[in-house]
Design a protein around this motif. Structure first.
Motif, PDB file in Angstrom:
ATOM      1  N   UNK A 135       0.838  -1.199   0.000  1.00  0.00           N
ATOM      2  CA  UNK A 135       0.000   0.000   0.000  1.00  0.00           C
ATOM      3  C   UNK A 135       0.873   1.249   0.000  1.00  0.00           C
ATOM      4  N   UNK A 136       2.038   1.176   0.632  1.00  0.00           N
ATOM      5  CA  UNK A 136       2.916   2.343   0.731  1.00  0.00           C
ATOM      6  C   UNK A 136       3.985   2.390  -0.361  1.00  0.00           C
ATOM      7  N   UNK A 137       4.164   1.281  -1.069  1.00  0.00           N
ATOM      8  CA  UNK A 137       5.238   1.213  -2.049  1.00  0.00           C
ATOM      9  C   UNK A 137       4.754   1.177  -3.502  1.00  0.00           C
ATOM     10  N   UNK A 138       3.526   0.796  -3.770  1.00  0.00           N
ATOM     11  CA  UNK A 138       3.101   0.584  -5.168  1.00  0.00           C
ATOM     12  C   UNK A 138       2.142   1.669  -5.642  1.00  0.00           C
ATOM     13  N   UNK A 212       9.602  10.816  -4.505  1.00  0.00           N
ATOM     14  CA  UNK A 212       8.563  11.826  -4.713  1.00  0.00           C
ATOM     15  C   UNK A 212       7.444  11.285  -5.589  1.00  0.00           C
ATOM     16  N   UNK A 213       7.809  10.509  -6.613  1.00  0.00           N
ATOM     17  CA  UNK A 213       6.804   9.935  -7.512  1.00  0.00           C
ATOM     18  C   UNK A 213       5.868   8.983  -6.773  1.00  0.00           C
ATOM     19  N   UNK A 214       6.444   8.082  -5.948  1.00  0.00           N
ATOM     20  CA  UNK A 214       5.620   7.110  -5.226  1.00  0.00           C
ATOM     21  C   UNK A 214       4.701   7.811  -4.230  1.00  0.00           C
ATOM     22  N   UNK A 222      -5.637   7.859   0.584  1.00  0.00           N
ATOM     23  CA  UNK A 222      -5.792   7.885   2.041  1.00  0.00           C
ATOM     24  C   UNK A 222      -4.545   7.393   2.732  1.00  0.00           C
ATOM     25  N   UNK A 223      -4.497   7.639   4.020  1.00  0.00           N
ATOM     26  CA  UNK A 223      -3.302   7.312   4.778  1.00  0.00           C
ATOM     27  C   UNK A 223      -3.477   6.083   5.628  1.00  0.00           C
ATOM     28  N   UNK A 224      -2.830   6.132   6.762  1.00  0.00           N
ATOM     29  CA  UNK A 224      -2.869   4.997   7.680  1.00  0.00           C
ATOM     30  C   UNK A 224      -4.270   4.802   8.232  1.00  0.00           C
ATOM     31  N   UNK A 225      -4.683   3.556   8.452  1.00  0.00           N
ATOM     32  CA  UNK A 225      -6.014   3.314   8.988  1.00  0.00           C
ATOM     33  C   UNK A 225      -6.178   3.777  10.422  1.00  0.00           C
ATOM     34  N   UNK A 367     -10.426  -0.930  -0.998  1.00  0.00           N
ATOM     35  CA  UNK A 367     -10.135  -0.352   0.324  1.00  0.00           C
ATOM     36  C   UNK A 367      -8.632  -0.321   0.584  1.00  0.00           C
ATOM     37  N   UNK A 368      -7.871   0.480  -0.177  1.00  0.00           N
ATOM     38  CA  UNK A 368      -6.421   0.513   0.050  1.00  0.00           C
ATOM     39  C   UNK A 368      -6.047   0.995   1.447  1.00  0.00           C
ATOM     40  N   UNK A 369      -6.898   1.815   2.048  1.00  0.00           N
ATOM     41  CA  UNK A 369      -6.608   2.362   3.378  1.00  0.00           C
ATOM     42  C   UNK A 369      -6.596   1.277   4.453  1.00  0.00           C
TER      43      UNK A 369
END
Length: 437
Positions: A135-138, A212-214, A222-225, A367-369
Motif C-alpha cells: 500500500x505504501x510502495x506501489x 517523490x513519484x511514489x 488515504x493514509x494509515x487506517x 479499500x487501500x486504506x
C-alpha cells in the motif's frame, strides 16, 4: 511445499488402500518396478510412517488450522506499526520450525500436527504483513505488475522445492528437505532486516525522484487506517463479501493442487520419487512467467484504457477459475497417459495464476486504506479453505478407493463455479465509501 513433496516418501504405501483410478489404463512395467524400487530404497534411508490418506490430509491441512484467527490481528498490527518486523519474525519462526519437522514427525502425529499449526501461524505473519507494505510502495497504476512479480516468488519457490525435493527424498532421505530449506529460510531472515523498509520515505538508498513519484501517486488513496476500523460498514459490503467468498473457493482448488500433486503423480501415475518431484514442479515453473505476464497484461489493458479495472478483474478471474476447473475434471479420464495428465496439470496452474490479477488483488482496489487488515481477513477465508480442503480430500480418497480422485475434483469444481458466479454478480473495483478518508 516441503511436506507435499516429502509425503510420498514418508508414508508406508503397502499399508494404504489401492489409490483411485490406479487401475485405469495400463502402466509400463518398468515404471512400476522403479516405484517399488524407490520404496525399498527410502525405507533404508529415512523413517516411514503408517499414515492412511485421511491422516495425510489432516497433516497437509494442519498448516491452516491455527491460521484461522491469526491473519486479522497480524494485518491490523502490520498496518499500524509497520510490516517489516512482523514479516521478518514470521519468516524466522517458520524457518526454525521447518528444521524441527523431522524430529516432530518421529515423536508422533500429535506433536507433528501441533508444529504444523504453529508454523502456519508464522507464515500468516509473512503473507498478511507484506500487503501493508505494498500500500505504501506501489503506485496504483503499477500495483498489478508489482504485486504479481512479488507473488511469483511463491510459484518459483514451489518449483524449486518440488524439483529438488524429489531428488533429495530418493538419494539422501526426506528429512534433508526440511533441513536444507529451513536453513535457507533462516539465511533469508538475515537479509530481510537490513534491506527492507516499511515505506519509501524512510528508505536510505531510494532516489529523491522515485520517492517523490511514489508518495505523490498515493496521496489520494488515504493514509494509515489508525486505530479505527469501520467493521459495521465492512460487514454490510457486498463487494467485500464477493472477494472473501471467491477467495475461499479459489483456495479450495489451490490447496488440493499444492498438497496432492506429488502424491497424485506418485500413486496414480506410478512415478518414482525423483520423477514425481520433477513432474510435480512443471506446473509451477510455467505458472511463474504466466503470473508476471498476467500482471503486465492487466497493467497494459488499464493504462491504455482498453478495459475498465472491474472488467479486467472479472475477466482474469473467470479465466482463472473456469479453465482449471474443466481441466481437473478431465484428469480421471486420462490417467493412462502420463504426458496428457501433466499437460492438464500445467495448464490448470497457468490459467489458475490469473486469479492473482483478478479477485485476489481486488482488496487494494476497494479499500487501500485498510488493505492490511482486510488482506488478513481474506487470508482467514483462504486458511479456512486450506484447513477443510485437504482434510475433505483425504477423507474422500480413504473412503472410495476407486472413484476418490474423481469425487475430489467434482467437489472442487462445484465450489469454484459457485464462487465465480458470486463474484461476477457483486464484485467491484472502486474505492468504497467506508474506505475513504
Amino acid at each position: 511445499m516441503n511436506l507435499s513433496i516429502a509425503m510420498p516418501a514418508m508414508v508406508n504405501h503397502t499399508a494404504l488402500p489401492s489409490q483411485a483410478n490406479a487401475s485405469t489404463g495400463s502402466h509400463p512395467t518398468d515404471a512400476q518396478d522403479n516405484w517399488n524400487g524407490t520404496l525399498k530404497e527410502f525405507k533404508v534411508i529415512a523413517p516411514v510412517y503408517d499414515w492412511n490418506p485421511e491422516i495425510q490430509g489432516i497433516l497437509l491441512g494442519a498448516l491452516s488450522y491455527g491460521s484461522l484467527l491469526a491473519p486479522i490481528p497480524t494485518g491490523y498490527v502490520a498496518g499500524v506499526f509497520g510490516a517489516k518486523y512482523v514479516v521478518g519474525a514470521g519468516l524466522f519462526i517458520s524457518s526454525v520450525l521447518t528444521l524441527f519437522t523431522p524430529l516432530a514427525a518421529d515423536a508422533g502425529v500429535t506433536l507433528f500436527l501441533v508444529l504444523r499449526i504453529f508454523q502456519g501461524i508464522a507464515q500468516v505473519m509473512v503473507f498478511t504483513g507484506q500487503f501493508s507494505m505494498w500500500v505504501k510502495w506501489s503506485p496504483p497504476l503499477e500495483r498489478s505488475q508489482l504485486i504479481t512479480i512479488a507473488a511469483s516468488g511463491g510459484v518459483l519457490g514451489s518449483f524449486i522445492i518440488l524439483t529438488v525435493g524429489g531428488l533429495l527424498s530418493q538419494t539422501i532421505g526426506w528429512p534433508s528437505i526440511f533441513y536444507i530449506f529451513g536453513g535457507i529460510g533462516c539465511a533469508c531472515t538475515l537479509l530481510w532486516f537490513p534491506l527492507v523498509y516499511d515505506d519509501p520515505v524512510n528508505h536510505p538508498f531510494i532516489s529523491p525522484a522515485e520517492k517523490e513519484y511514489i508518495v505523490a501517486s498515493l496521496v489520494e488513496q488515504g493514509g494509515s487506517p489508525g486505530w479505527s476500523v469501520p467493521l459495521k460498514a465492512m460487514v454490510k459490503s457486498l463487494p467485500l463479501w464477493a472477494i472473501l467468498v471467491t477467495t475461499f473457493c479459489i483456495f479450495w482448488r489451490f490447496y488440493i493442487i499444492m498438497s496432492y500433486i506429488p502424491t497424485y503423480i506418485n500413486t496414480v501415475l506410478r512415478a518414482n520419487l525423483r520423477d514425481s518431484g520433477i513432474l510435480s514442479a512443471l506446473p509451477f515453473v510455467f505458472s511463474f512467467p504466466s503470473l508476471i505476464l498476467g500482471g503486465q497484461l492487466a497493467g497494459f489493458l488499464l493504462s491504455r484504457k482498453i478495459l475498465t479495472l472491474i472488467n479486467i478483474r472479472k475477466l482474469f478471474t473467470t479465466l482463472g477459475i473456469l479453465v482449471p476447473t474443466g481441466l481437473l475434471l478431465c484428469l480421471p479420464w486420462v490417467t493412462s497417459s502420463q504426458s496428457t495428465t501433466i499437460i492438464f496439470l500445467v495448464l490448470s496452474c497457468v490459467f489458475g495464476s490469473l486469479c492473482e490479477v483478478g479477485v485476489l488483488i481486488s482488496i487494494v482496489d476497494i479499500a487501500p486504506r485498510y488493505c492490511a487488515f482486510l488482506q488478513g481477513l481474506s487470508h482467514v477465508f483462504s486458511y479456512i479453505s486450506g484447513a477443510i480442503s485437504p482434510t475433505v480430500s483425504g477423507y474422500l480418497l480413504n473412503k472410495d478407493s476407486e472413484f476418490g480422485w474423481r469425487n475430489v475434483f467434482l467437489v472442487s469444481a462445484a465450489i469454484n463455479i459457485a464462487g465465480l458466479v458470486f463474484y461476477l454478480i457483486f464484485g467491484k473495483a472502486e474505492i468504497q465509501n467506508w474506505a475513504k478518508e
